[in-house]
Design a protein around this motif. Structure first.
Motif, PDB file in Angstrom:
ATOM      1  N   MET A 138      49.708  29.341  27.340  1.00  0.00           N
ATOM      2  CA  MET A 138      49.623  30.627  26.653  1.00  0.00           C
ATOM      3  C   MET A 138      50.342  31.733  27.428  1.00  0.00           C
ATOM      4  O   MET A 138      50.767  32.710  26.836  1.00  0.00           O
ATOM      5  CB  MET A 138      48.161  31.027  26.464  1.00  0.00           C
ATOM      6  N   GLY A 139      50.420  31.588  28.752  1.00  0.00           N
ATOM      7  CA  GLY A 139      51.072  32.621  29.528  1.00  0.00           C
ATOM      8  C   GLY A 139      50.895  32.441  31.022  1.00  0.00           C
ATOM      9  O   GLY A 139      50.194  31.541  31.479  1.00  0.00           O
ATOM     10  N   HIS A 140      51.567  33.309  31.753  1.00  0.00           N
ATOM     11  CA  HIS A 140      51.535  33.318  33.211  1.00  0.00           C
ATOM     12  C   HIS A 140      51.718  34.748  33.688  1.00  0.00           C
ATOM     13  O   HIS A 140      52.433  35.534  33.071  1.00  0.00           O
ATOM     14  CB  HIS A 140      52.679  32.467  33.771  1.00  0.00           C
ATOM     15  N   THR A 141      51.094  35.055  34.800  1.00  0.00           N
ATOM     16  CA  THR A 141      51.353  36.316  35.479  1.00  0.00           C
ATOM     17  C   THR A 141      51.287  36.083  36.983  1.00  0.00           C
ATOM     18  O   THR A 141      50.684  35.109  37.446  1.00  0.00           O
ATOM     19  CB  THR A 141      50.363  37.421  35.041  1.00  0.00           C
ATOM     20  N   THR A 142      51.932  36.971  37.704  1.00  0.00           N
ATOM     21  CA  THR A 142      51.901  36.918  39.162  1.00  0.00           C
ATOM     22  C   THR A 142      51.242  38.190  39.682  1.00  0.00           C
ATOM     23  O   THR A 142      51.614  39.290  39.279  1.00  0.00           O
ATOM     24  CB  THR A 142      53.324  36.813  39.749  1.00  0.00           C
ATOM     25  N   PHE A 143      50.264  38.007  40.543  1.00  0.00           N
ATOM     26  CA  PHE A 143      49.580  39.124  41.198  1.00  0.00           C
ATOM     27  C   PHE A 143      50.013  39.167  42.650  1.00  0.00           C
ATOM     28  O   PHE A 143      50.363  38.150  43.239  1.00  0.00           O
ATOM     29  CB  PHE A 143      48.061  38.945  41.132  1.00  0.00           C
ATOM     30  N   GLY A 144      49.946  40.342  43.236  1.00  0.00           N
ATOM     31  CA  GLY A 144      50.212  40.467  44.654  1.00  0.00           C
ATOM     32  C   GLY A 144      49.197  39.662  45.447  1.00  0.00           C
ATOM     33  O   GLY A 144      48.107  39.349  44.969  1.00  0.00           O
ATOM     34  N   GLY A 145      49.558  39.330  46.657  1.00  0.00           N
ATOM     35  CA  GLY A 145      48.677  38.528  47.497  1.00  0.00           C
ATOM     36  C   GLY A 145      48.031  39.337  48.601  1.00  0.00           C
ATOM     37  O   GLY A 145      48.151  40.563  48.665  1.00  0.00           O
ATOM     38  N   ARG A 146      47.356  38.622  49.460  1.00  0.00           N
ATOM     39  CA  ARG A 146      46.705  39.236  50.614  1.00  0.00           C
ATOM     40  C   ARG A 146      46.870  38.298  51.793  1.00  0.00           C
ATOM     41  O   ARG A 146      46.665  37.090  51.667  1.00  0.00           O
ATOM     42  CB  ARG A 146      45.219  39.434  50.358  1.00  0.00           C
ATOM     43  N   LEU A 147      47.255  38.861  52.907  1.00  0.00           N
ATOM     44  CA  LEU A 147      47.348  38.101  54.146  1.00  0.00           C
ATOM     45  C   LEU A 147      46.928  39.039  55.260  1.00  0.00           C
ATOM     46  O   LEU A 147      47.590  40.038  55.528  1.00  0.00           O
ATOM     47  CB  LEU A 147      48.777  37.595  54.370  1.00  0.00           C
ATOM     48  N   GLU A 148      45.786  38.711  55.871  1.00  0.00           N
ATOM     49  CA  GLU A 148      45.234  39.583  56.899  1.00  0.00           C
ATOM     50  C   GLU A 148      44.895  38.783  58.140  1.00  0.00           C
ATOM     51  O   GLU A 148      44.847  37.546  58.103  1.00  0.00           O
ATOM     52  CB  GLU A 148      44.007  40.315  56.342  1.00  0.00           C
TER      53      GLU A 148
END
Length: 169
Positions: free
Chosen positions: A115-125
């Motif tokens: 149905m769809g795809h999206t990309t979200f920002g990530g986190r690296l700490e």
């Protein structure tokens, strides 16, 4: 909606898990029963009416647990509403524009008629696992770039789509 929605995710340091949990929280709030589970722990996807699969991005590839989940459950996913999300850019790019899925995710989407795809920002700490992660942090490129307003908006759209499908049947 009668059936439950699975949000299966692959993560190493927990960032993608939190996005998946937020998607499940939004769906539940919108009246669509949902649960978020680590992709490697899902024995059977057939019990779910719809599935969202999320994976952290590492060097242009989706997390191995997300990839394995899609391969292992391909038959169960076929014919169901399926969405994909990726998380990972360690900058604001995911909030500024639509980022296309990496090639492996695109192939899975095409094969399953997703149905769809999206990309979200990530986190690296600090404290992240993995040699590459530690190198990225040493270079000063870590941080939290997840946009939970965007996650909520995307999950709300999924809830609307599933509710509309339910009404149509």
């Amino acid at each position: 909606m009668d059936g439950k929605v699975l949000i299966a995710y692959g993560t190493t340091n927990g960032s993608t898990a939190r996005i998946a949990e937020t998607v499940a929280e939004v769906l539940n709030r919108e009246g669509v029963p949902a649960e978020a589970l680590p992709a490697r722990s899902v024995p059977d996807a057939a019990a779910y009416e719809a599935v969202v699969v999320g994976g952290a991005l590492y060097a242009g590839r989706w997390h191995k647990d997300a990839r394995r989940f899609v391969r292992r459950h391909r038959g169960e996913l076929a014919g169901r509403p399926v969405w994909f999300f990726s998380s990972g850019p360690l900058d604001a790019s995911a909030s500024e524009r639509e980022i296309p899925p990496v090639p492996g995710v695109q192939r899975a989407m095409t094969g399953l008629d997703a149905m769809g795809h999206t990309t979200f920002g990530g986190r690296l700490e600090e404290g992240a696992h993995g040699t590459v992660a530690r190198m990225i942090l040493r270079s000063g490129k870590g941080g939290d770039y997840r946009d939970f307003t965007a996650v909520v908006s995307w999950a709300t759209e999924i809830a609307k789509e599933l509710t509309a499908r339910e009404r149509a049947t």
